[in-house]
Design a protein around this motif. Sequence first.
Motif, PDB file in Angstrom:
ATOM      1  N   LYS A  91      17.468   5.869   7.934  1.00  0.00           N
ATOM      2  CA  LYS A  91      17.150   5.201   9.202  1.00  0.00           C
ATOM      3  C   LYS A  91      15.721   4.670   9.161  1.00  0.00           C
ATOM      4  O   LYS A  91      14.814   5.330   8.644  1.00  0.00           O
ATOM      5  CB  LYS A  91      17.304   6.181  10.358  1.00  0.00           C
ATOM      6  CG  LYS A  91      18.724   6.718  10.529  1.00  0.00           C
ATOM      7  CD  LYS A  91      18.799   7.698  11.681  1.00  0.00           C
ATOM      8  CE  LYS A  91      20.217   8.235  11.852  1.00  0.00           C
ATOM      9  NZ  LYS A  91      20.311   9.212  12.971  1.00  0.00           N
ATOM     10  N   ALA A  92      15.525   3.497   9.714  1.00  0.00           N
ATOM     11  CA  ALA A  92      14.191   2.898   9.719  1.00  0.00           C
ATOM     12  C   ALA A  92      13.177   3.827  10.380  1.00  0.00           C
ATOM     13  O   ALA A  92      12.025   3.938   9.933  1.00  0.00           O
ATOM     14  CB  ALA A  92      14.225   1.550  10.436  1.00  0.00           C
ATOM     15  N   GLU A  93      13.612   4.515  11.426  1.00  0.00           N
ATOM     16  CA  GLU A  93      12.710   5.411  12.145  1.00  0.00           C
ATOM     17  C   GLU A  93      12.216   6.542  11.247  1.00  0.00           C
ATOM     18  O   GLU A  93      11.055   6.960  11.348  1.00  0.00           O
ATOM     19  CB  GLU A  93      13.428   5.986  13.375  1.00  0.00           C
ATOM     20  CG  GLU A  93      13.781   4.953  14.430  1.00  0.00           C
ATOM     21  CD  GLU A  93      14.993   4.108  14.065  1.00  0.00           C
ATOM     22  OE1 GLU A  93      15.213   3.071  14.719  1.00  0.00           O
ATOM     23  OE2 GLU A  93      15.714   4.483  13.096  1.00  0.00           O
ATOM     24  N   TRP A  94      13.094   7.019  10.345  1.00  0.00           N
ATOM     25  CA  TRP A  94      12.700   8.096   9.432  1.00  0.00           C
ATOM     26  C   TRP A  94      11.565   7.617   8.530  1.00  0.00           C
ATOM     27  O   TRP A  94      10.580   8.339   8.320  1.00  0.00           O
ATOM     28  CB  TRP A  94      13.891   8.536   8.587  1.00  0.00           C
ATOM     29  CG  TRP A  94      13.597   9.702   7.681  1.00  0.00           C
ATOM     30  CD1 TRP A  94      13.766  11.026   7.953  1.00  0.00           C
ATOM     31  CD2 TRP A  94      13.053   9.634   6.349  1.00  0.00           C
ATOM     32  NE1 TRP A  94      13.366  11.787   6.875  1.00  0.00           N
ATOM     33  CE2 TRP A  94      12.926  10.962   5.878  1.00  0.00           C
ATOM     34  CE3 TRP A  94      12.672   8.590   5.510  1.00  0.00           C
ATOM     35  CZ2 TRP A  94      12.438  11.260   4.617  1.00  0.00           C
ATOM     36  CZ3 TRP A  94      12.170   8.883   4.252  1.00  0.00           C
ATOM     37  CH2 TRP A  94      12.064  10.215   3.811  1.00  0.00           C
ATOM     38  N   PHE A  95      11.703   6.409   7.998  1.00  0.00           N
ATOM     39  CA  PHE A  95      10.672   5.886   7.101  1.00  0.00           C
ATOM     40  C   PHE A  95       9.353   5.668   7.840  1.00  0.00           C
ATOM     41  O   PHE A  95       8.279   6.012   7.330  1.00  0.00           O
ATOM     42  CB  PHE A  95      11.158   4.581   6.463  1.00  0.00           C
ATOM     43  CG  PHE A  95      12.274   4.785   5.478  1.00  0.00           C
ATOM     44  CD1 PHE A  95      12.012   5.186   4.182  1.00  0.00           C
ATOM     45  CD2 PHE A  95      13.592   4.601   5.863  1.00  0.00           C
ATOM     46  CE1 PHE A  95      13.041   5.387   3.270  1.00  0.00           C
ATOM     47  CE2 PHE A  95      14.627   4.794   4.959  1.00  0.00           C
ATOM     48  CZ  PHE A  95      14.350   5.202   3.667  1.00  0.00           C
ATOM     49  N   LEU A  96       9.417   5.127   9.034  1.00  0.00           N
ATOM     50  CA  LEU A  96       8.193   4.890   9.800  1.00  0.00           C
ATOM     51  C   LEU A  96       7.513   6.202  10.175  1.00  0.00           C
ATOM     52  O   LEU A  96       6.283   6.315  10.140  1.00  0.00           O
ATOM     53  CB  LEU A  96       8.515   4.067  11.048  1.00  0.00           C
ATOM     54  CG  LEU A  96       8.966   2.621  10.771  1.00  0.00           C
ATOM     55  CD1 LEU A  96       9.434   1.954  12.050  1.00  0.00           C
ATOM     56  CD2 LEU A  96       7.839   1.819  10.120  1.00  0.00           C
ATOM     57  N   GLU A  97       8.316   7.212  10.519  1.00  0.00           N
ATOM     58  CA  GLU A  97       7.751   8.527  10.846  1.00  0.00           C
ATOM     59  C   GLU A  97       7.047   9.153   9.642  1.00  0.00           C
ATOM     60  O   GLU A  97       6.107   9.940   9.799  1.00  0.00           O
ATOM     61  CB  GLU A  97       8.858   9.464  11.333  1.00  0.00           C
ATOM     62  CG  GLU A  97       9.387   9.116  12.730  1.00  0.00           C
ATOM     63  CD  GLU A  97      10.637   9.902  13.071  1.00  0.00           C
ATOM     64  OE1 GLU A  97      11.040  10.765  12.248  1.00  0.00           O
ATOM     65  OE2 GLU A  97      11.215   9.650  14.144  1.00  0.00           O
ATOM     66  N   HIS A  98       7.507   8.791   8.440  1.00  0.00           N
ATOM     67  CA  HIS A  98       6.902   9.336   7.226  1.00  0.00           C
ATOM     68  C   HIS A  98       5.870   8.375   6.630  1.00  0.00           C
ATOM     69  O   HIS A  98       5.461   8.532   5.460  1.00  0.00           O
ATOM     70  CB  HIS A  98       7.983   9.650   6.190  1.00  0.00           C
ATOM     71  CG  HIS A  98       8.796  10.867   6.532  1.00  0.00           C
ATOM     72  ND1 HIS A  98       9.812  10.851   7.483  1.00  0.00           N
ATOM     73  CD2 HIS A  98       8.740  12.151   6.071  1.00  0.00           C
ATOM     74  CE1 HIS A  98      10.346  12.047   7.574  1.00  0.00           C
ATOM     75  NE2 HIS A  98       9.710  12.862   6.734  1.00  0.00           N
ATOM     76  N   GLY A  99       5.444   7.400   7.400  1.00  0.00           N
ATOM     77  CA  GLY A  99       4.384   6.497   6.973  1.00  0.00           C
ATOM     78  C   GLY A  99       4.798   5.498   5.915  1.00  0.00           C
ATOM     79  O   GLY A  99       3.949   4.976   5.183  1.00  0.00           O
ATOM     80  N   ILE A 100       6.082   5.205   5.846  1.00  0.00           N
ATOM     81  CA  ILE A 100       6.591   4.254   4.847  1.00  0.00           C
ATOM     82  C   ILE A 100       6.977   2.971   5.571  1.00  0.00           C
ATOM     83  O   ILE A 100       7.990   2.927   6.276  1.00  0.00           O
ATOM     84  CB  ILE A 100       7.810   4.832   4.092  1.00  0.00           C
ATOM     85  CG1 ILE A 100       7.450   6.159   3.408  1.00  0.00           C
ATOM     86  CG2 ILE A 100       8.336   3.827   3.080  1.00  0.00           C
ATOM     87  CD1 ILE A 100       8.637   6.895   2.815  1.00  0.00           C
ATOM     88  N   ASP A 101       6.188   1.913   5.399  1.00  0.00           N
ATOM     89  CA  ASP A 101       6.501   0.652   6.067  1.00  0.00           C
ATOM     90  C   ASP A 101       7.057  -0.391   5.108  1.00  0.00           C
ATOM     91  O   ASP A 101       7.368  -1.524   5.508  1.00  0.00           O
ATOM     92  CB  ASP A 101       5.281   0.097   6.803  1.00  0.00           C
ATOM     93  CG  ASP A 101       4.078  -0.120   5.887  1.00  0.00           C
ATOM     94  OD1 ASP A 101       4.250   0.021   4.651  1.00  0.00           O
ATOM     95  OD2 ASP A 101       2.996  -0.427   6.398  1.00  0.00           O
ATOM     96  N   ALA A 102       7.183  -0.027   3.836  1.00  0.00           N
ATOM     97  CA  ALA A 102       7.852  -0.862   2.836  1.00  0.00           C
ATOM     98  C   ALA A 102       8.384   0.078   1.759  1.00  0.00           C
ATOM     99  O   ALA A 102       7.720   1.059   1.401  1.00  0.00           O
ATOM    100  CB  ALA A 102       6.894  -1.881   2.231  1.00  0.00           C
TER     101      ALA A 102
END
Length: 528
Positions: A91-102
């Motif tokens: 999920k996009a939210e999981w990546f953003l929560e873990h500081g991954i924007d790419a």
Amino acid sequence: MRNFQLAGRSTVHSRNGMAATSHPQATLVAIETLKAGGTAADAAIAASAVLAVIEPQSTGIGGDCFALVQPKGTGKIVAYNGSGRAPAAAKAEWFLEHGIDAIPLTSPHSVTIPGAIDAWATILRDHGRFGLDRALAPAITAAAEGYVVAPRIAFDWKNGFEKLKKGANTERYLLPHGKAAVTGDVIKQPELAQTLRLIADNGPDAFYKGTVAQDMVDTLNKLGGLHTMEDFAGHSTEATSPIGTIYKGFDVWQCPPNGPGITMLVMLNILSRFDLTKFGPLSVERFHLEAEAARIAFMMREQHVGDPAHVDVDVARILAKEFAEEHYSKIAFDKLLDLPHVAPPMNPSTVYITVVDEERNVCSFINSIAHSFGSAIVSEKTGVLLQNRGAGFRVQPGHPNCIAPNKRPLHTIIPALATERGRARMSFGVMGGQYQPVGQVHVLTNVLDYGLDVQEAIDLPRGLHYEDVYQLEDGVPPATVEGLIALGHKVAPIATPHGGGQAIWIDWDKGTLTGGSDPRKDGCALGY
């Protein structure tokens, strides 16, 4: 006709069957498969499987594929989407929560479920005479007994050395003796051979379920990946209808999204408003128009195209006459269009294969592990090098290509087919990441506008307007380079050529086939 006093290749001609690939050994396997009674689909997949062993920087069973198949060269064209999906937990939210924007290129998160094996089995079921066991036999031999490294593959291996040094299990599998393979080296991959044997004996389930899948999941999970056995077991291939447009009286076909073939079709629609024959094939005007059409098409793709199972992609509107009219009218011959900056996240490698058999069954086929050597993650026990196609996702909620559970990324690999009055005329493809739609347009217009044969069309120097820079091959004339600069193009040379390519032209009246293969790679066309 080529000047025989200059270096170059002749076209290849035959009456029965023909194959063209990026490696002579793969082309030979395809021809041997045809002569043994196999169809174009049998031959293409046997060749693809061999390339999955002997051209590891470009392709593998840990990657994806797309294909266009036309039975008898006159029947209904079927488009096969053999691309994999993101894990269910992605999920996009999981990546953003873990500081991954790419998505990093060598991260386990870049690995989508490999789609090639299931697609191969599906295409063979629908269009082949042989099974997966026979198709994989030459690849098994190459992996078990060894293959000789060809020059272009050695060139790419050297360029990928630092990436492989830092990869997961790559030193063990892909850096023999601790260094990059060189031309003439013999490489054996016994673990990969055993994996291929399991698939040959037990079908796709041996890859997507059981010990092979478990090893891939375990390898990825150790690195922080979100993959599960259910993700692999749930994979499926999609067979659908192609999308197309008309250019110079020919119907030009592509796989639909999430394939990016729509980019090429938009370019053709725009260029069809100009008479390219007024300008030379290496002229400033021709290169300028091609660049402007590409910039418009890439802008469209970035704004509108993603996995149609997750977003609404209005293909009809994008390919409508009105869309092309709106944009072509803005193109000027004395300056560049003012367009938004577009920076596609992927610019990978691939292999393209075209085969036409004696019955004129046509298979236009492409297979890839995305960037050179994919994710640089090799499954620990099985020797499967995994693709990094997931790095093509955006981590940008609301974007049509934003990562989501079970979503397929916007791809780069595209097989093409041109037909005339319903009959196949040219099966073709051009490799090289983001260059592929531009390269297909370049080759097709070389044939249809400039009257070049398929080999001349493939050979002609190339350019790609990518990330605001026009990357030109050495063969582009200095006067053309200077003219493009005068128009406002930022111009730069490139270290490696733009992709490769293969094509087969069918002459129905004479009953002959004409083939060409790109000297930018190691391959060739062969017929019998």
